[in-house]
Design a protein around this motif. Structure first.
Motif, PDB file in Angstrom:
ATOM      1  N   ALA A  16      -0.960  -4.072  -8.289  1.00 24.76           N
ATOM      2  CA  ALA A  16      -0.764  -5.222  -7.388  1.00 24.76           C
ATOM      3  C   ALA A  16       0.239  -4.936  -6.268  1.00 24.76           C
ATOM      4  O   ALA A  16       0.637  -5.844  -5.549  1.00 24.76           O
ATOM      5  N   GLY A  17       0.621  -3.684  -6.106  1.00 25.76           N
ATOM      6  CA  GLY A  17       1.589  -3.332  -5.066  1.00 25.76           C
ATOM      7  C   GLY A  17       1.000  -3.356  -3.662  1.00 25.76           C
ATOM      8  O   GLY A  17       1.727  -3.484  -2.671  1.00 25.76           O
ATOM      9  N   GLN A  18      -0.308  -3.207  -3.558  1.00 23.35           N
ATOM     10  CA  GLN A  18      -0.956  -3.239  -2.238  1.00 23.35           C
ATOM     11  C   GLN A  18      -2.457  -3.470  -2.426  1.00 23.35           C
ATOM     12  O   GLN A  18      -2.957  -3.533  -3.551  1.00 23.35           O
ATOM     13  N   GLY A  19      -3.171  -3.568  -1.311  1.00 20.85           N
ATOM     14  CA  GLY A  19      -4.640  -3.599  -1.344  1.00 20.85           C
ATOM     15  C   GLY A  19      -5.220  -4.744  -2.147  1.00 20.85           C
ATOM     16  O   GLY A  19      -4.717  -5.874  -2.123  1.00 20.85           O
ATOM     17  N   LEU A  20      -6.300  -4.454  -2.844  1.00 25.28           N
ATOM     18  CA  LEU A  20      -7.043  -5.509  -3.544  1.00 25.28           C
ATOM     19  C   LEU A  20      -6.186  -6.217  -4.591  1.00 25.28           C
ATOM     20  O   LEU A  20      -6.253  -7.434  -4.744  1.00 25.28           O
ATOM     21  N   GLY A  21      -5.389  -5.426  -5.336  1.00 30.25           N
ATOM     22  CA  GLY A  21      -4.561  -6.024  -6.382  1.00 30.25           C
ATOM     23  C   GLY A  21      -3.591  -7.036  -5.807  1.00 30.25           C
ATOM     24  O   GLY A  21      -3.415  -8.140  -6.355  1.00 30.25           O
ATOM     25  N   ASN A  94      -7.116  -3.564 -12.160  1.00 32.01           N
ATOM     26  CA  ASN A  94      -7.423  -3.151 -10.783  1.00 32.01           C
ATOM     27  C   ASN A  94      -6.817  -1.801 -10.412  1.00 32.01           C
ATOM     28  O   ASN A  94      -7.326  -1.117  -9.525  1.00 32.01           O
ATOM     29  N   ALA A  95      -5.743  -1.384 -11.113  1.00 27.00           N
ATOM     30  CA  ALA A  95      -5.067  -0.124 -10.729  1.00 27.00           C
ATOM     31  C   ALA A  95      -6.073   1.016 -10.771  1.00 27.00           C
ATOM     32  O   ALA A  95      -6.813   1.166 -11.738  1.00 27.00           O
ATOM     33  N   GLY A  96      -6.099   1.796  -9.714  1.00 18.82           N
ATOM     34  CA  GLY A  96      -7.059   2.892  -9.674  1.00 18.82           C
ATOM     35  C   GLY A  96      -6.628   3.958  -8.696  1.00 18.82           C
ATOM     36  O   GLY A  96      -5.893   3.681  -7.735  1.00 18.82           O
ATOM     37  N   VAL A  97      -7.065   5.166  -8.963  1.00 21.50           N
ATOM     38  CA  VAL A  97      -6.803   6.282  -8.051  1.00 21.50           C
ATOM     39  C   VAL A  97      -8.146   6.906  -7.691  1.00 21.50           C
ATOM     40  O   VAL A  97      -8.966   7.175  -8.563  1.00 21.50           O
ATOM     41  N   ARG A  98      -8.332   7.108  -6.364  1.00 19.32           N
ATOM     42  CA  ARG A  98      -9.578   7.730  -5.892  1.00 19.32           C
ATOM     43  C   ARG A  98      -9.266   9.104  -5.327  1.00 19.32           C
ATOM     44  O   ARG A  98      -8.277   9.263  -4.610  1.00 19.32           O
ATOM     45  N   SER A 116      -7.495   8.945 -17.093  1.00 20.61           N
ATOM     46  CA  SER A 116      -6.498   8.204 -17.876  1.00 20.61           C
ATOM     47  C   SER A 116      -5.978   6.985 -17.118  1.00 20.61           C
ATOM     48  O   SER A 116      -5.649   5.973 -17.730  1.00 20.61           O
ATOM     49  N   VAL A 117      -5.916   7.043 -15.805  1.00 18.56           N
ATOM     50  CA  VAL A 117      -5.478   5.853 -15.043  1.00 18.56           C
ATOM     51  C   VAL A 117      -6.624   4.836 -14.964  1.00 18.56           C
ATOM     52  O   VAL A 117      -6.494   3.686 -15.391  1.00 18.56           O
ATOM     53  N   ASN A 118      -7.758   5.264 -14.428  1.00 18.69           N
ATOM     54  CA  ASN A 118      -8.831   4.305 -14.114  1.00 18.69           C
ATOM     55  C   ASN A 118      -9.520   3.773 -15.368  1.00 18.69           C
ATOM     56  O   ASN A 118      -9.814   2.582 -15.458  1.00 18.69           O
ATOM     57  N   ALA A 192     -16.409   0.096   0.073  1.00 22.57           N
ATOM     58  CA  ALA A 192     -15.962   0.070   1.470  1.00 22.57           C
ATOM     59  C   ALA A 192     -15.252  -1.221   1.879  1.00 22.57           C
ATOM     60  O   ALA A 192     -15.628  -1.889   2.842  1.00 22.57           O
ATOM     61  N   ILE A 193     -14.229  -1.562   1.113  1.00 22.05           N
ATOM     62  CA  ILE A 193     -13.393  -2.718   1.464  1.00 22.05           C
ATOM     63  C   ILE A 193     -12.178  -2.185   2.229  1.00 22.05           C
ATOM     64  O   ILE A 193     -11.589  -1.172   1.838  1.00 22.05           O
ATOM     65  N   GLU A 194     -11.795  -2.866   3.292  1.00 24.64           N
ATOM     66  CA  GLU A 194     -10.687  -2.398   4.118  1.00 24.64           C
ATOM     67  C   GLU A 194      -9.353  -2.639   3.415  1.00 24.64           C
ATOM     68  O   GLU A 194      -8.845  -3.756   3.397  1.00 24.64           O
ATOM     69  N   PRO A 196      -5.351  -0.491   2.361  1.00 23.96           N
ATOM     70  CA  PRO A 196      -4.523   0.635   2.860  1.00 23.96           C
ATOM     71  C   PRO A 196      -5.081   1.989   2.431  1.00 23.96           C
ATOM     72  O   PRO A 196      -4.919   2.995   3.119  1.00 23.96           O
ATOM     73  N   GLU A 197      -5.759   2.009   1.294  1.00 25.29           N
ATOM     74  CA  GLU A 197      -6.290   3.254   0.752  1.00 25.29           C
ATOM     75  C   GLU A 197      -7.338   3.883   1.680  1.00 25.29           C
ATOM     76  O   GLU A 197      -7.546   5.085   1.696  1.00 25.29           O
ATOM     77  N   MET A 198      -7.988   3.052   2.492  1.00 28.67           N
ATOM     78  CA  MET A 198      -9.049   3.537   3.382  1.00 28.67           C
ATOM     79  C   MET A 198      -8.516   4.528   4.427  1.00 28.67           C
ATOM     80  O   MET A 198      -9.260   5.346   4.961  1.00 28.67           O
TER      81      MET A 198
HETATM   82  N1  LIG Z   1     -11.055  -0.432  -1.372  1.00 33.53           N
HETATM   83  C1  LIG Z   1     -12.306  -0.188  -1.697  1.00 33.53           C
HETATM   84  O1  LIG Z   1     -13.188  -0.086  -0.866  1.00 33.53           O
HETATM   85  C2  LIG Z   1     -12.696  -0.034  -3.142  1.00 33.53           C
HETATM   86  C3  LIG Z   1     -14.043   0.242  -3.422  1.00 33.53           C
HETATM   87  C4  LIG Z   1     -14.426   0.372  -4.735  1.00 33.53           C
HETATM   88  C5  LIG Z   1     -13.509   0.215  -5.746  1.00 33.53           C
HETATM   89  N2  LIG Z   1     -12.203  -0.049  -5.450  1.00 33.53           N
HETATM   90  C6  LIG Z   1     -11.278  -0.165  -6.568  1.00 33.53           C
HETATM   91  O2  LIG Z   1     -10.418  -1.258  -6.373  1.00 33.53           O
HETATM   92  C7  LIG Z   1      -9.137  -0.983  -6.927  1.00 33.53           C
HETATM   93  C8  LIG Z   1      -8.071  -1.192  -5.866  1.00 33.53           C
HETATM   94  O3  LIG Z   1      -8.396  -0.399  -4.749  1.00 33.53           O
HETATM   95  P1  LIG Z   1      -7.528  -0.410  -3.418  1.00 33.53           P
HETATM   96  O4  LIG Z   1      -8.415   0.024  -2.325  1.00 33.53           O
HETATM   97  O5  LIG Z   1      -6.765  -1.688  -3.297  1.00 33.53           O
HETATM   98  O6  LIG Z   1      -6.533   0.811  -3.755  1.00 33.53           O
HETATM   99  P2  LIG Z   1      -5.030   1.107  -3.280  1.00 33.53           P
HETATM  100  O7  LIG Z   1      -4.832   2.570  -3.450  1.00 33.53           O
HETATM  101  O8  LIG Z   1      -4.775   0.494  -1.929  1.00 33.53           O
HETATM  102  O9  LIG Z   1      -4.149   0.324  -4.367  1.00 33.53           O
HETATM  103  C9  LIG Z   1      -4.114   0.748  -5.687  1.00 33.53           C
HETATM  104  C10 LIG Z   1      -2.791   0.328  -6.308  1.00 33.53           C
HETATM  105  O10 LIG Z   1      -2.777   0.842  -7.658  1.00 33.53           O
HETATM  106  C11 LIG Z   1      -1.502   1.407  -7.911  1.00 33.53           C
HETATM  107  N3  LIG Z   1      -1.608   2.437  -8.944  1.00 33.53           N
HETATM  108  C12 LIG Z   1      -2.115   3.689  -8.827  1.00 33.53           C
HETATM  109  N4  LIG Z   1      -1.979   4.356  -9.976  1.00 33.53           N
HETATM  110  C13 LIG Z   1      -1.390   3.512 -10.851  1.00 33.53           C
HETATM  111  C14 LIG Z   1      -0.966   3.635 -12.205  1.00 33.53           C
HETATM  112  N5  LIG Z   1      -1.117   4.799 -12.881  1.00 33.53           N
HETATM  113  N6  LIG Z   1      -0.394   2.570 -12.805  1.00 33.53           N
HETATM  114  C15 LIG Z   1      -0.213   1.400 -12.128  1.00 33.53           C
HETATM  115  N7  LIG Z   1      -0.571   1.237 -10.842  1.00 33.53           N
HETATM  116  C16 LIG Z   1      -1.149   2.278 -10.210  1.00 33.53           C
HETATM  117  C17 LIG Z   1      -1.073   1.980  -6.576  1.00 33.53           C
HETATM  118  O11 LIG Z   1       0.333   2.195  -6.520  1.00 33.53           O
HETATM  119  C18 LIG Z   1      -1.561   0.915  -5.612  1.00 33.53           C
HETATM  120  O12 LIG Z   1      -0.604  -0.084  -5.405  1.00 33.53           O
HETATM  121  C19 LIG Z   1      -9.200   0.449  -7.451  1.00 33.53           C
HETATM  122  O13 LIG Z   1      -9.473   0.456  -8.837  1.00 33.53           O
HETATM  123  C20 LIG Z   1     -10.360   1.041  -6.690  1.00 33.53           C
HETATM  124  O14 LIG Z   1     -10.989   2.091  -7.379  1.00 33.53           O
HETATM  125  C21 LIG Z   1     -11.782  -0.164  -4.163  1.00 33.53           C
END
Ligand SMILES: NC(=O)c1ccc[n+]([C@@H]2O[C@H](COP(=O)([O-])OP(=O)(O)OC[C@H]3O[C@@H](n4cnc5c(N)ncnc54)[C@H](O)[C@@H]3O)[C@@H](O)[C@H]2O)c1
Length: 253
Positions: A16-21, A94-98, A116-118, A192-194, A196-198
């Motif tokens: 929840a630090g940025q983006g969708l979360g 929601n936390a995820g790494v791409r 392990s994260v996702n 493809a959601i806008e 910061p990760e984009m």
């Molecule tokens: N943005 C997109 O277009 C898109 C598309 C498909 C899926 N998603 C999924 O949506 C979710 C959020 O995507 P986003 O674009 O906001 O990503 P983002 O990188 O902007 O934000 C992800 C947040 O997760 C945190 N995070 C990463 N590793 C972590 C960990 N080990 N423990 C706790 N927090 C952790 C990061 O610090 C960051 O604040 C992800 O799971 C991503 O795979 C996003």
């Protein structure tokens, strides 16, 4: 009214630090919930906590630095939430790494990290809140998966797609097991959601991606938060084990 009788729902949003979360967490706050902002990045949590948007909601917000790939840290966070807020109604994984690593260049270390994260984070956070949701006889778990977990890579690697596909089957596994106990489990699959990760995606690739999206634009964070908010609501009690696509028409099924 004592804390224990307080009616506000308690929601945990990971990443929840940025983006969708962050957008999902803010939506929940605007819906009068108490929200736990979980993120591995303390600096992002501090920025969110100090932002103007959050100031009216600080008494309903908690900020916890947790790495969701650390099972002990997950359990610790759940205990801390229960100690102060007594209940957990909603969990958004929601936390995820791409990463966009090719099959040839994939290392064991990177594979394990992403999985392990996702995927591990989704499983173990869900496991950690189950006893509480079962005792409440209600709960909502929402897993943020991806188009990549359905159709394969758009701008990611095999590990990311496998983790996101894994989240979809975890959604069904938990949903089936919990359906009779007032707990629903659903997934949202964005593309493809806008966010910061984009910024990490090559600009030429982004332009081509946009052209290939039938609605001819990228998605907006608030559009994803809107679906999550609906799935978290009482109105969605008959929906479980489902995946909601939000991808501008990239995948129609
Ligand atoms: N943005 C997109 O277009 C898109 C598309 C498909 C899926 N998603 C999924 O949506 C979710 C959020 O995507 P986003 O674009 O906001 O990503 P983002 O990188 O902007 O934000 C992800 C947040 O997760 C945190 N995070 C990463 N590793 C972590 C960990 N080990 N423990 C706790 N927090 C952790 C990061 O610090 C960051 O604040 C992800 O799971 C991503 O795979 C996003």
């Amino acid at each position: 009214m004592s804390e224990i009788n307080e009616k506000r729902k308690v929601a945990i949003v990971t990443g929840a630090g940025q983006g969708l979360g962050l957008e999902i967490a803010k939506k929940f706050l605007s819906e009068e919930m108490k929200v736990v902002f979980v993120d591995v990045n303390q600096q992002l949590l501090n920025e969110v906590k100090n932002s103007a948007d959050l100031q009216p909601y600080l008494s309903n917000s908690k900020f916890l630095q947790v790495d969701v790939s650390d099972v002990a840290a997950i359990k610790h966070s759940v205990n801390e939430i229960l100690r102060e807020w007594f209940r957990i109604d909603i969990l958004v994984n929601n936390a995820g790494v791409r990463k966009e690593t090719s099959i040839e260049d994939m290392t064991e270390e990177e594979w394990n990290k992403i999985l392990s994260v996702n995927l591990g984070g989704t499983f173990f956070y869900s496991q950690a809140v189950l006893a509480t949701m079962k005792s409440q006889k209600s709960g909502r778990i929402i897993n943020i998966s991806s188009y990549g977990g359905q159709a394969g890579p758009l701008s990611s690697g095999a590990h990311y797609c496998a983790s996101k596909a894994g989240q979809l089957v975890l959604t069904k596994t938990f949903a089936r097991s919990l359906a009779s106990q007032g707990i629903t489990v659903n997934a949202v699959a964005p593309a493809a959601i806008e966010t910061p990760e984009m910024k990490n995606i090559d600009t030429n690739k982004l332009a081509k991606m946009k052209d290939s999206i039938p609605v001819q634009r990228f998605g907006r964070e608030e559009e994803v938060a809107g679906i999550v908010s609906y799935l978290a609501s009482d109105a969605a009690g008959y929906i479980t084990g489902s995946t909601f696509d939000i991808n501008g028409g990239l995948l129609m099924r």
